[in-house]
Design a protein around this motif. Structure first.
Motif, PDB file in Angstrom:
ATOM      1  N   MET A  75      -8.210 -27.519 -29.848  1.00  0.00           N
ATOM      2  CA  MET A  75      -8.010 -28.772 -29.121  1.00  0.00           C
ATOM      3  C   MET A  75      -8.085 -29.971 -30.065  1.00  0.00           C
ATOM      4  N   SER A  76      -8.942 -29.856 -31.098  1.00  0.00           N
ATOM      5  CA  SER A  76      -9.129 -30.973 -32.029  1.00  0.00           C
ATOM      6  C   SER A  76      -7.918 -31.191 -32.929  1.00  0.00           C
ATOM      7  N   ILE A  77      -7.194 -30.116 -33.264  1.00  0.00           N
ATOM      8  CA  ILE A  77      -6.039 -30.252 -34.166  1.00  0.00           C
ATOM      9  C   ILE A  77      -4.734 -30.425 -33.399  1.00  0.00           C
ATOM     10  N   LEU A  78      -4.831 -30.508 -32.075  1.00  0.00           N
ATOM     11  CA  LEU A  78      -3.630 -30.674 -31.256  1.00  0.00           C
ATOM     12  C   LEU A  78      -2.923 -31.983 -31.631  1.00  0.00           C
ATOM     13  N   GLN A  87      -9.284 -36.114 -46.353  1.00  0.00           N
ATOM     14  CA  GLN A  87      -9.226 -37.066 -45.246  1.00  0.00           C
ATOM     15  C   GLN A  87     -10.553 -37.002 -44.485  1.00  0.00           C
ATOM     16  N   GLU A  88     -10.913 -38.114 -43.876  1.00  0.00           N
ATOM     17  CA  GLU A  88     -12.170 -38.155 -43.126  1.00  0.00           C
ATOM     18  C   GLU A  88     -12.111 -37.206 -41.925  1.00  0.00           C
ATOM     19  N   ASP A  89     -13.167 -36.424 -41.766  1.00  0.00           N
ATOM     20  CA  ASP A  89     -13.219 -35.421 -40.683  1.00  0.00           C
ATOM     21  C   ASP A  89     -13.893 -36.022 -39.455  1.00  0.00           C
ATOM     22  N   ILE A  90     -13.185 -36.915 -38.776  1.00  0.00           N
ATOM     23  CA  ILE A  90     -13.789 -37.617 -37.638  1.00  0.00           C
ATOM     24  C   ILE A  90     -13.888 -36.730 -36.400  1.00  0.00           C
TER      25      ILE A  90
END
Length: 221
Positions: A153-156, A171-174
């Motif tokens: 769901m997070s990489i959607l 890249q920042e892992d927000i």
């Protein structure tokens, strides 16, 4: 039938067993995985409480002795069925699950065939550890599904380049991709390892029960 607190807890565990599968019919993932894991863990905890309370309160009954192993087997069999159904059917998962399912059916058949002398197949301490290992392994495998689908769901909407950059620290892992991926990987590894341990204990106890039953099986009628 004598209903007391230990017996009611055992009955609730028996009812909860099909509830694990029902979660995947009425809820989408990862909510189904999380709810199934919560229900399974809650039911597994009652497995310890009902036995402890029955002994402490001297409320051990034939009803409880009959329902307890049925509830344990129903929980394990249904949960494994659900996990395999939503897995990639990896042989590393299917093989130990098959050993566990075969042993449970086989020993149940032995008990039914032996009838009045089935008391020779008393539950051993190793068999109790076997059940504990099965339940812990299944709970961890359910948690893998939770991590996996929250990661998905997070990489959607992200492209592969962005996902790779986040995971590599460029890249920042927000969205917490790293800890979700690590959770998915380690829950899968630990759950699978525990399932193999459970399958080994399951096979050992199955052979032990067969050894104890052989004298009765070779008797002539």
């Amino acid at each position: 039938m004598k209903w007391n607190v230990p017996n009611i807890l055992t009955l609730m565990r028996l009812i909860a067993a099909p509830g694990v599968a029902v979660m995947f019919l009425y809820f989408t993932r990862p909510f189904a995985d999380g709810l199934a894991m919560l229900l399974f863990v809650s039911a597994a905890i009652t497995d310890w409480f009902d036995g402890y309370l029955a002994r402490a309160w001297k409320q051990e009954t034939k009803l409880g002795a009959m329902l307890d192993p049925i509830a344990d087997k129903a929980m394990v069999v249904i949960a494994l069925m659900v996990i395999i159904a939503f897995s990639s059917w990896s042989p590393w998962l299917v093989l130990p699950a098959t050993v566990i399912l075969f042993r449970e059916v086989f020993v149940s058949g032995l008990r039914e065939y032996l009838g009045n002398v089935s008391g020779t197949l008393k539950v051993t301490q190793l068999a109790k550890w076997k059940t504990t290992a099965q339940m812990v392994a299944i709970a961890v495998l359910f948690s893998q599904g939770v991590f996996e689908h929250y990661f998905g769901m997070s990489i959607l909407g992200m492209n592969d380049e962005l996902v790779s950059a986040i995971l590599m620290g460029q890249q920042e892992d927000i969205h917490g991709l790293n800890w979700k991926l690590d959770g998915m990987i380690w829950a899968g590894r630990i759950g699978l390892g525990l399932l193999w341990i459970a399958a080994t204990l399951t096979a050992i106890t199955g052979f032990d029960y067969l050894r104890k039953a052989l004298p009765h099986l070779t008797e002539t009628r």
